[in-house]
Design a protein around this motif. Structure first.
Motif, short mmCIF file in Angstrom:
data_model
loop_
_atom_site.label_atom_id
_atom_site.label_comp_id
_atom_site.label_asym_id
_atom_site.label_seq_id
_atom_site.Cartn_x
_atom_site.Cartn_y
_atom_site.Cartn_z
N ALA A 151 0.82 -1.21 0.00
CA ALA A 151 0.00 0.00 0.00
C ALA A 151 0.86 1.26 0.00
O ALA A 151 0.37 2.33 -0.37
N PHE A 152 2.12 1.17 0.41
CA PHE A 152 3.03 2.30 0.35
C PHE A 152 3.97 2.23 -0.85
O PHE A 152 4.27 3.25 -1.47
N VAL A 153 4.45 1.06 -1.17
CA VAL A 153 5.46 0.91 -2.22
C VAL A 153 4.86 1.16 -3.61
O VAL A 153 5.47 1.87 -4.43
N LEU A 154 3.71 0.59 -3.89
CA LEU A 154 3.12 0.74 -5.22
C LEU A 154 2.76 2.20 -5.55
O LEU A 154 3.12 2.68 -6.63
N PRO A 155 2.09 2.94 -4.68
CA PRO A 155 1.83 4.35 -5.00
C PRO A 155 3.12 5.16 -5.13
O PRO A 155 3.21 6.07 -5.95
N PHE A 156 4.12 4.82 -4.35
CA PHE A 156 5.41 5.52 -4.45
C PHE A 156 6.03 5.30 -5.83
O PHE A 156 6.48 6.24 -6.48
N ALA A 157 6.02 4.06 -6.29
CA ALA A 157 6.61 3.75 -7.60
C ALA A 157 5.79 4.36 -8.74
O ALA A 157 6.35 4.95 -9.66
N VAL A 158 4.48 4.20 -8.68
CA VAL A 158 3.62 4.74 -9.74
C VAL A 158 3.69 6.26 -9.75
O VAL A 158 3.77 6.88 -10.82
N GLY A 159 3.69 6.87 -8.59
CA GLY A 159 3.78 8.33 -8.51
C GLY A 159 5.10 8.85 -9.04
O GLY A 159 5.15 9.88 -9.71
N GLY A 160 6.17 8.14 -8.77
CA GLY A 160 7.48 8.54 -9.29
C GLY A 160 7.53 8.46 -10.81
O GLY A 160 8.07 9.36 -11.46
N ARG A 161 6.97 7.40 -11.35
CA ARG A 161 6.94 7.26 -12.81
C ARG A 161 6.06 8.33 -13.44
O ARG A 161 6.40 8.90 -14.48
N TYR A 162 4.93 8.63 -12.81
CA TYR A 162 4.05 9.67 -13.33
C TYR A 162 4.74 11.03 -13.29
O TYR A 162 4.68 11.79 -14.26
N ALA A 163 5.42 11.33 -12.20
CA ALA A 163 6.10 12.62 -12.08
C ALA A 163 7.20 12.75 -13.12
O ALA A 163 7.39 13.83 -13.71
N ALA A 164 7.93 11.69 -13.37
CA ALA A 164 8.98 11.73 -14.38
C ALA A 164 8.40 11.97 -15.77
O ALA A 164 8.94 12.77 -16.55
N ARG A 165 7.29 11.31 -16.08
CA ARG A 165 6.66 11.53 -17.38
C ARG A 165 6.10 12.94 -17.49
O ARG A 165 6.16 13.55 -18.56
N ALA A 166 5.55 13.47 -16.40
CA ALA A 166 5.01 14.83 -16.43
C ALA A 166 6.13 15.84 -16.64
O ALA A 166 5.97 16.81 -17.39
N ARG A 167 7.28 15.64 -15.98
CA ARG A 167 8.43 16.53 -16.18
C ARG A 167 8.92 16.47 -17.62
O ARG A 167 9.25 17.49 -18.21
N ALA A 168 9.01 15.26 -18.16
CA ALA A 168 9.46 15.11 -19.55
C ALA A 168 8.49 15.78 -20.51
O ALA A 168 8.90 16.43 -21.48
N GLY A 169 7.22 15.64 -20.26
CA GLY A 169 6.22 16.30 -21.11
C GLY A 169 6.29 17.81 -21.02
O GLY A 169 6.15 18.51 -22.02
N ALA A 170 6.53 18.32 -19.83
CA ALA A 170 6.66 19.76 -19.65
C ALA A 170 7.92 20.28 -20.35
O ALA A 170 7.91 21.36 -20.95
N ALA A 171 9.00 19.51 -20.30
CA ALA A 171 10.22 19.91 -20.98
C ALA A 171 10.02 19.92 -22.49
O ALA A 171 10.53 20.79 -23.18
N GLN A 172 9.27 18.95 -23.02
CA GLN A 172 8.98 18.89 -24.44
C GLN A 172 8.12 20.09 -24.87
O GLN A 172 8.26 20.60 -25.97
N ALA A 173 7.21 20.50 -24.01
CA ALA A 173 6.33 21.61 -24.34
C ALA A 173 7.09 22.92 -24.43
O ALA A 173 6.70 23.84 -25.16
N LEU A 174 8.19 23.05 -23.71
CA LEU A 174 8.99 24.27 -23.73
C LEU A 174 9.87 24.37 -24.96
O LEU A 174 10.31 25.45 -25.33
N VAL A 175 10.16 23.23 -25.57
CA VAL A 175 11.07 23.25 -26.74
C VAL A 175 10.34 23.57 -27.99
O VAL A 175 9.30 23.62 -28.28
#
Length: 63
Positions: free
Chosen positions: A39-63
């Motif tokens: 209940a702690f590990v899975l949301p941590f992992a999924v949230g980390g992956r989501y945050a990384a994809r959101a950062r990458a998407g935001a970086a792509q939007a700036l270019v």
């Protein structure tokens, strides 16, 4: 809001899993601890992956 929803879903599903384990066998320690850890590990992992994809998407939007 997405990260909050991920954590809320993880905690809710973890609570339901713990309730199911206790309802099935009150002395089942290993499945109960496993459900609590997941209940702690899975949301941590999924949230980390989501945050990384959101950062990458935001970086792509700036270019």
């Amino acid at each position: 809001m997405v990260l909050t929803a991920i954590w809320a879903a993880g905690f809710t599903l973890g609570a339901l899993a713990c309730a199911a384990v206790v309802g099935y066998d009150h002395s089942a320690t290993v499945p109960l601890v496993t459900a609590r850890v997941l209940a702690f590990v899975l949301p941590f992992a999924v949230g980390g992956r989501y945050a990384a994809r959101a950062r990458a998407g935001a970086a792509q939007a700036l270019v």
